[in-house]
Design an enzyme around this catalytic site. Structure first.
Site, PDB file in Angstrom:
ATOM      1  N   ASP A   1      21.023  68.528   1.462  1.00  0.00           N
ATOM      2  CA  ASP A   1      21.403  67.389   2.291  1.00  0.00           C
ATOM      3  C   ASP A   1      22.229  67.866   3.489  1.00  0.00           C
ATOM      4  O   ASP A   1      23.125  68.710   3.349  1.00  0.00           O
ATOM      5  CB  ASP A   1      22.221  66.414   1.439  1.00  0.00           C
ATOM      6  CG  ASP A   1      22.663  65.191   2.196  1.00  0.00           C
ATOM      7  OD1 ASP A   1      21.797  64.424   2.638  1.00  0.00           O
ATOM      8  OD2 ASP A   1      23.888  64.999   2.337  1.00  0.00           O
TER       9      ASP A   1
ATOM     10  N   GLU B   1      17.428  69.718   5.034  1.00  0.00           N
ATOM     11  CA  GLU B   1      17.484  68.587   5.958  1.00  0.00           C
ATOM     12  C   GLU B   1      18.192  69.143   7.195  1.00  0.00           C
ATOM     13  O   GLU B   1      19.414  69.297   7.199  1.00  0.00           O
ATOM     14  CB  GLU B   1      18.268  67.420   5.363  1.00  0.00           C
ATOM     15  CG  GLU B   1      18.277  66.209   6.278  1.00  0.00           C
ATOM     16  CD  GLU B   1      19.127  65.063   5.745  1.00  0.00           C
ATOM     17  OE1 GLU B   1      18.769  63.904   6.003  1.00  0.00           O
ATOM     18  OE2 GLU B   1      20.142  65.329   5.069  1.00  0.00           O
TER      19      GLU B   1
END
Length: 672
Positions: free
Chosen positions: A337, A374
């Site tokens: 993330d 990401e």
């Protein structure tokens, strides 16, 4: 509990040998009722081990010794500790100019058995998130479990939240909202045709850690779990057997592996839950967080603090966490993330040489699994293409693919070239198409149904005056905002959903599907559903049963991708011939809403035609190579799949309805 004992067998652990001058961090059992405790801290002037019973009553405190003044390692060995004890640490610090002594209780950052509530949104007890269970060895029969090791070109990712998948009553599972309940729905995933499950965060967190959470109505909570308080423990609330969430997660992974499915974890190493819930700030704020010159938290993560992932302590913690999930739980990969935060130095500047990414990419264990970035953060950093070009084996969420596909199919005349580039695997960004994780929707943003139903976000229920969530959605409501009884709009919206599904499945790269899109799940226009423990997020199995057309279409296009496997093999040379309506080479300098692409392959030739306009289009399929004279229509998104695929089309001039995609296949005379 008796039923738990039927499944979990605790066995005597072997004696753990270690160098007393360099003990392992955390709690390790080194003999019968004999444990080693070691924790690093530069902030403490003294640390005590605190033992308590399961009601949080303090039984004993034992001082730790400062073993290493350079590394600030505090350590103690303690004998005769009953295994049903809980443990934590009490830190003594001198924090202010008056040299006032302050004592704070904190959890072991290396705990693998954190004590937490058992029921979702249950009120935590005073020792929760601070005390841990002593480590015990549980016998678990992996039954020769081996990773499915799905090749990248065959991988189809299904992004899903553990609780959401089965928490609705219509799931009819024995343990809703848990790993066990999830495993009961494996047949759906197999029938759908996906290969890899990507779980939203499962690291232990406190869902009540939300500014708008209220005891009266439980209106909002930190539902998605992007606020870890520990990097080693599966969430107890996702376990049917709450005394052993580790056992429950192992059983979950084993069952998915038996079904041929991979398990990828969404991991959050860019920030943590609040300081009150985590031990990191008390132990060593500067080592574990990126702070400003005044010692305050920075916020590159958008969540109030930024984890200092490139400090020595944090690197050690992250590497050990990733190895633990691979070795102990057999997970098949990680999605990082806000991975651009991992490119921030200990002072917050962006750097190209990131120690933590270098360690991950070269680690003999971690580097063997799937690694997905990401490639951005919440402070403007954007590194699309950097991770895969710098470190081997990495793939990246392709935000450019999402935006260009949405824009072109939803009517942006100027997105034609960007769409074509994205469809072919974004060669302007990536060395390989399989560095690209292609997606149209994910947990962040509109669901696929909402993408064709709303022009604007509708996030008022989040309590932030509709200021949260992205405003750049590239969506289209086809004339009416929200649901409608207008049959024509309903038809075109359903067709547009199929357009997105089909484009995703036939693009070069690794496709990722958002759970619920296979039946057209709606979040009622909310594009930031992180705080809702409700049907805004729950998978509605009753709606799935009613949406047989969309579900059947999704199954068939996933099957089509597998049938056309030659199209997705990197070793097979490919050229993409883009044409206009008249069959001539595409002119990307001219705006437009029609494109066709022909892809000759060794054994057949595939043509796709995209009409994103409101008008019917007459177009010409260009001549394929001579060895593929027979032209067959496989499907279009207006009519679906054509059952009689042996029928040769008599003409290469074809008609395409508004907002429709068609797929053709040219084959040899002898057959398909």
């Amino acid at each position: 509990m008796f039923f738990l004992c039927c499944f979990v067998i605790r066995i005597q652990m072997n004696t753990f040998f270690y160098d007393p001058k360099n003990p392992p961090l955390g709690c390790k059992k080194i003999g019968y009722e004999h444990f080693s405790f070691c924790v690093p801290s530069t902030s403490a002037s003294q640390i005590h081990l605190v033992l308590s019973d399961h009601q949080g009553t303090i039984l004993k405190e034992v001082p730790l010794n400062l073993l290493n003044t350079e590394k600030k390692l505090w350590h103690v060995e303690v004998d005769a500790i009953p295994e049903n004890c809980l443990y934590g640490f009490r830190l003594t610090t001198n924090k202010n100019s008056a040299h006032e002594v302050i004592s704070t209780y904190v959890a072991d950052p290396y705990s693998t058995t954190l004590s937490t509530p058992e029921i979702f949104t249950e009120t935590p007890k005073r020792y929760h998130y601070t005390f841990s269970h002593l480590p015990t060895e549980e016998y678990f029969n992996w039954e020769n479990d081996t990773p499915p090791a799905i090749p990248s070109n065959e991988t189809i990712i299904y992004e899903v939240h553990v609780r959401s998948f089965t928490n609705h009553d219509s799931s009819r599972t024995s343990s809703p909202g848990t790993f066990s309940g999830f495993a009961e729905k494996i047949p759906h995933l197999i029938e759908l045709g996906v290969t890899t499950v990507e779980l939203l965060p499962i690291f232990e967190f406190n869902e009540r850690d939300h500014p708008f959470y209220t005891l009266s109505d439980n209106r909002l909570c930190n539902y998605w779990g992007y606020a870890p308080v520990n990097f080693f423990c599966p969430s107890r609330r996702y376990s049917k057997y709450s005394e052993s969430p580790s056992y429950a997660f192992k059983d979950f992974v084993k069952k998915l592996h038996k079904a041929g499915l991979e398990v990828i974890l969404d991991v959050v190493f860019n920030h943590t839950g609040s300081e009150a819930l985590t031990p990191f700030s008390t132990l060593d704020k500067v080592e574990y967080y990126i702070t400003d010159p005044l010692g305050q938290h920075t916020n590159y993560s958008g969540c109030g603090n930024t984890f200092n992932s490139n400090s020595n302590l944090s690197i050690h913690l992250i590497i050990n966490s990733l190895r633990y999930w691979i070795n102990e739980f057999h997970v098949d990969g990680f999605r990082f993330d806000l991975a651009s935060c991992l490119l921030r130095s200990t002072s917050g500047e962006l750097v190209k040489n990131s120690p933590i990414l270098d360690r991950i990419s070269k680690d003999p264990i971690i580097s063997k699994v799937k690694l997905i970035a990401e490639p951005w953060d919440a402070a403007g950093a954007y590194h699309l293409g950097f991770f895969s070009s710098t470190f081997e084996r990495w793939s990246e969420w392709n935000g450019e693919y999402r935006d260009s596909v949405r824009a072109f199919l939803n009517g942006d005349k100027n997105a034609k070239e960007r769409f074509a580039t994205s469809f072919t695997g974004s060669p302007n960004i990536f060395k390989s198409p399989y560095n690209s994780i292609n997606f149209v929707t994910c947990h962040d943003g509109f669901s696929l149904r909402d993408l064709v139903t709303y022009n604007e976000k509708h996030n008022a229920d989040n309590g932030e005056n509709n200021q949260d969530g992205s405003s750049a959605n590239y969506s289209h409501n086809f004339g009416i905002e929200g649901p409608t009884d207008d049959i024509e709009i309903q038809v075109i919206r359903n067709r547009q959903i199929k357009n997105f599904m089909l484009t995703l499945m036939l693009s070069q790269g690794i496709p990722m599907i958002l759970s619920g899109d296979e039946y057209g799940h709606s979040g009622n226009g909310n594009n930031n559903r992180w705080c809702h423990d409700s049907t805004l997020n729950y998978f509605l199995w009753s709606a799935l049963e009613k949406s047989t057309e969309l579900l059947d279409f999704m199954k068939k296009i996933i099957s089509l991708r597998k049938d056309l496997r030659e199209l997705f093999m990197e070793e097979v040379p490919k050229k993409f011939i883009w044409t206009e309506e008249d069959g001539q080479p595409a002119n990307f300098t001219n705006p437009g809403l029609f494109l066709a692409v022909t892809i000759p392959l060794p054994d057949y030739c595939v043509t796709l035609a995209f009409n994103s306009s409101k008008e019917k289009k007459l177009f010409k399929i260009p001549e394929a190579e001579h060895k593929f004279p027979r032209l067959i229509k496989i499907l279009d998104t207006e009519h679906g799949f054509f059952e009689n695929r042996d029928t040769t089309l008599k003409t290469k001039e074809q008609t395409l309805s508004p907002h429709t995609i068609a797929v053709y296949k040219s084959v040899r005379e002898s057959g398909m």
